[in-house]
Design a protein around this motif. Structure first.
Motif, PDB file in Angstrom:
ATOM      1  N   ASP A 154       6.322 -18.986   1.157  1.00  0.00           N
ATOM      2  CA  ASP A 154       5.230 -19.219   0.210  1.00  0.00           C
ATOM      3  C   ASP A 154       4.213 -18.092   0.329  1.00  0.00           C
ATOM      4  O   ASP A 154       3.520 -17.967   1.350  1.00  0.00           O
ATOM      5  CB  ASP A 154       4.569 -20.568   0.490  1.00  0.00           C
ATOM      6  CG  ASP A 154       3.658 -21.025  -0.644  1.00  0.00           C
ATOM      7  OD1 ASP A 154       3.402 -20.217  -1.561  1.00  0.00           O
ATOM      8  OD2 ASP A 154       3.193 -22.179  -0.596  1.00  0.00           O
ATOM      9  N   PHE A 155       4.122 -17.262  -0.694  1.00  0.00           N
ATOM     10  CA  PHE A 155       3.199 -16.126  -0.687  1.00  0.00           C
ATOM     11  C   PHE A 155       2.971 -15.673  -2.120  1.00  0.00           C
ATOM     12  O   PHE A 155       3.700 -16.030  -3.041  1.00  0.00           O
ATOM     13  CB  PHE A 155       3.766 -14.969   0.152  1.00  0.00           C
ATOM     14  CG  PHE A 155       5.159 -14.569  -0.228  1.00  0.00           C
ATOM     15  CD1 PHE A 155       5.389 -13.679  -1.279  1.00  0.00           C
ATOM     16  CD2 PHE A 155       6.252 -15.099   0.441  1.00  0.00           C
ATOM     17  CE1 PHE A 155       6.678 -13.323  -1.645  1.00  0.00           C
ATOM     18  CE2 PHE A 155       7.557 -14.736   0.083  1.00  0.00           C
ATOM     19  CZ  PHE A 155       7.761 -13.853  -0.958  1.00  0.00           C
ATOM     20  N   GLU A 156       1.933 -14.874  -2.294  1.00  0.00           N
ATOM     21  CA  GLU A 156       1.672 -14.270  -3.585  1.00  0.00           C
ATOM     22  C   GLU A 156       1.068 -12.893  -3.355  1.00  0.00           C
ATOM     23  O   GLU A 156       0.482 -12.627  -2.301  1.00  0.00           O
ATOM     24  CB  GLU A 156       0.730 -15.136  -4.426  1.00  0.00           C
ATOM     25  CG  GLU A 156      -0.611 -15.416  -3.797  1.00  0.00           C
ATOM     26  CD  GLU A 156      -1.461 -16.372  -4.627  1.00  0.00           C
ATOM     27  OE1 GLU A 156      -2.700 -16.331  -4.485  1.00  0.00           O
ATOM     28  OE2 GLU A 156      -0.884 -17.154  -5.413  1.00  0.00           O
ATOM     29  N   GLY A 157       1.240 -12.030  -4.342  1.00  0.00           N
ATOM     30  CA  GLY A 157       0.732 -10.682  -4.173  1.00  0.00           C
ATOM     31  C   GLY A 157       0.597  -9.954  -5.488  1.00  0.00           C
ATOM     32  O   GLY A 157       1.185 -10.354  -6.506  1.00  0.00           O
ATOM     33  N   THR A 158      -0.196  -8.908  -5.460  1.00  0.00           N
ATOM     34  CA  THR A 158      -0.386  -8.069  -6.639  1.00  0.00           C
ATOM     35  C   THR A 158      -0.326  -6.607  -6.237  1.00  0.00           C
ATOM     36  O   THR A 158      -0.628  -6.240  -5.096  1.00  0.00           O
ATOM     37  CB  THR A 158      -1.742  -8.347  -7.316  1.00  0.00           C
ATOM     38  OG1 THR A 158      -2.796  -8.116  -6.368  1.00  0.00           O
ATOM     39  CG2 THR A 158      -1.816  -9.775  -7.829  1.00  0.00           C
ATOM     40  N   LEU A 159       0.078  -5.777  -7.195  1.00  0.00           N
ATOM     41  CA  LEU A 159       0.082  -4.328  -7.025  1.00  0.00           C
ATOM     42  C   LEU A 159      -0.673  -3.713  -8.192  1.00  0.00           C
ATOM     43  O   LEU A 159      -0.621  -4.216  -9.311  1.00  0.00           O
ATOM     44  CB  LEU A 159       1.508  -3.770  -7.028  1.00  0.00           C
ATOM     45  CG  LEU A 159       2.557  -4.383  -6.105  1.00  0.00           C
ATOM     46  CD1 LEU A 159       3.906  -3.728  -6.374  1.00  0.00           C
ATOM     47  CD2 LEU A 159       2.153  -4.223  -4.661  1.00  0.00           C
ATOM     48  N   HIS A 160      -1.337  -2.617  -7.917  1.00  0.00           N
ATOM     49  CA  HIS A 160      -1.849  -1.779  -9.001  1.00  0.00           C
ATOM     50  C   HIS A 160      -1.288  -0.384  -8.794  1.00  0.00           C
ATOM     51  O   HIS A 160      -1.510   0.239  -7.753  1.00  0.00           O
ATOM     52  CB  HIS A 160      -3.376  -1.716  -9.016  1.00  0.00           C
ATOM     53  CG  HIS A 160      -3.880  -0.738 -10.043  1.00  0.00           C
ATOM     54  ND1 HIS A 160      -3.821  -0.996 -11.393  1.00  0.00           N
ATOM     55  CD2 HIS A 160      -4.384   0.515  -9.920  1.00  0.00           C
ATOM     56  CE1 HIS A 160      -4.291   0.044 -12.057  1.00  0.00           C
ATOM     57  NE2 HIS A 160      -4.641   0.978 -11.186  1.00  0.00           N
ATOM     58  N   LEU A 161      -0.527   0.093  -9.754  1.00  0.00           N
ATOM     59  CA  LEU A 161       0.049   1.431  -9.695  1.00  0.00           C
ATOM     60  C   LEU A 161      -0.722   2.345 -10.630  1.00  0.00           C
ATOM     61  O   LEU A 161      -0.939   2.008 -11.800  1.00  0.00           O
ATOM     62  CB  LEU A 161       1.520   1.399 -10.102  1.00  0.00           C
ATOM     63  CG  LEU A 161       2.414   0.421  -9.330  1.00  0.00           C
ATOM     64  CD1 LEU A 161       3.868   0.597  -9.743  1.00  0.00           C
ATOM     65  CD2 LEU A 161       2.243   0.596  -7.832  1.00  0.00           C
ATOM     66  N   ASP A 162      -1.139   3.478 -10.114  1.00  0.00           N
ATOM     67  CA  ASP A 162      -1.901   4.445 -10.890  1.00  0.00           C
ATOM     68  C   ASP A 162      -1.103   5.744 -10.962  1.00  0.00           C
ATOM     69  O   ASP A 162      -1.034   6.502  -9.998  1.00  0.00           O
ATOM     70  CB  ASP A 162      -3.267   4.684 -10.243  1.00  0.00           C
ATOM     71  CG  ASP A 162      -4.201   5.501 -11.119  1.00  0.00           C
ATOM     72  OD1 ASP A 162      -3.712   6.409 -11.816  1.00  0.00           O
ATOM     73  OD2 ASP A 162      -5.416   5.228 -11.100  1.00  0.00           O
ATOM     74  N   GLY A 163      -0.467   5.978 -12.110  1.00  0.00           N
ATOM     75  CA  GLY A 163       0.362   7.164 -12.268  1.00  0.00           C
ATOM     76  C   GLY A 163      -0.430   8.444 -12.332  1.00  0.00           C
ATOM     77  O   GLY A 163       0.052   9.511 -11.928  1.00  0.00           O
TER      78      GLY A 163
END
Length: 200
Positions: free
Chosen positions: A56-65
């Protein structure tokens, strides 16, 4: 193509030109728990490895090209979801001897930086919090690529690994063996296999 940008050995000290493929990946992503593994490996009784993970987990990513160094990652893990394949062992890990999950229900990771090592290899630094203690860790990542799945979701994937000493987070319980050594290793290997979906 690289998830946090690519630099060749010859240009490692200068900013790399933005790869058009990488630029297309710019955006916010949500980690897909059903296709993601957050696991660990510990040495048991000095002779074998015990593997486990969290369900049980959650996550986010922000990718900046345009500026890969601004890419970020955030993961929240519910410690009560630990699973090593043994109910008795899982119960012990949830107890005050280890994670004290009733008082410290979450483990968190917040990235603080990213470094391209060449090719699809990267090194991510961040803060890992366990039992209310926050310490820096370094994660080596390999970018596995990007694709659109049959449901129209744009995905990125990568594998990661890190090594920590659990005692740095106050996880010091152990038992001595008659033949010498201890029951549980201090060094823990962390393993990640992550799939993330681009937000609309």
């Amino acid at each position: 193509m690289g998830i946090f940008g690519r630099k060749s050995a010859a240009t490692a000290t200068t900013p790399a030109a933005v790869n058009p493929d990488l630029a297309a990946l710019t955006g916010d992503y949500t980690v897909d728990p059903s296709h993601t593994t957050i696991g660990f490996v510990a040495r048991h009784a000095m002779v074998t490895n015990v593997k486990g993970g969290f369900q049980d987990f959650e996550g986010t990513l922000h990718l900046d090209g345009a500026d890969p160094s601004k890419s970020t990652a955030s993961i929240d893990v519910k410690m009560d979801s630990i699973d090593t394949g043994s109910a008795d062992r899982d119960g012990h890990l949830k107890s005050a001897d280890f994670f004290t999950t009733d008082e410290h229900p979450m483990m968190t990771f917040r990235s603080t930086g990213a470094q391209a090592l060449g090719g699809d290899d990267y090194r991510i630094t961040g803060d890992l919090t366990i039992l209310g203690t926050t310490r820096p860790i370094t994660i080596d990542l390999e970018f596995n690529g990007a694709a659109k799945d049959p449901f129209g979701n744009e995905r990125v994937g990568f594998e990661g690994k890190a090594e920590i000493l659990r005692s740095d987070w106050g996880l010091t319980w152990n038992a001595a063996l008659e033949t010498g050594g201890v029951l549980v290793s201090d060094k823990i290997k962390l393993v990640f296999d992550i799939s993330a979906i681009k937000q609309a």
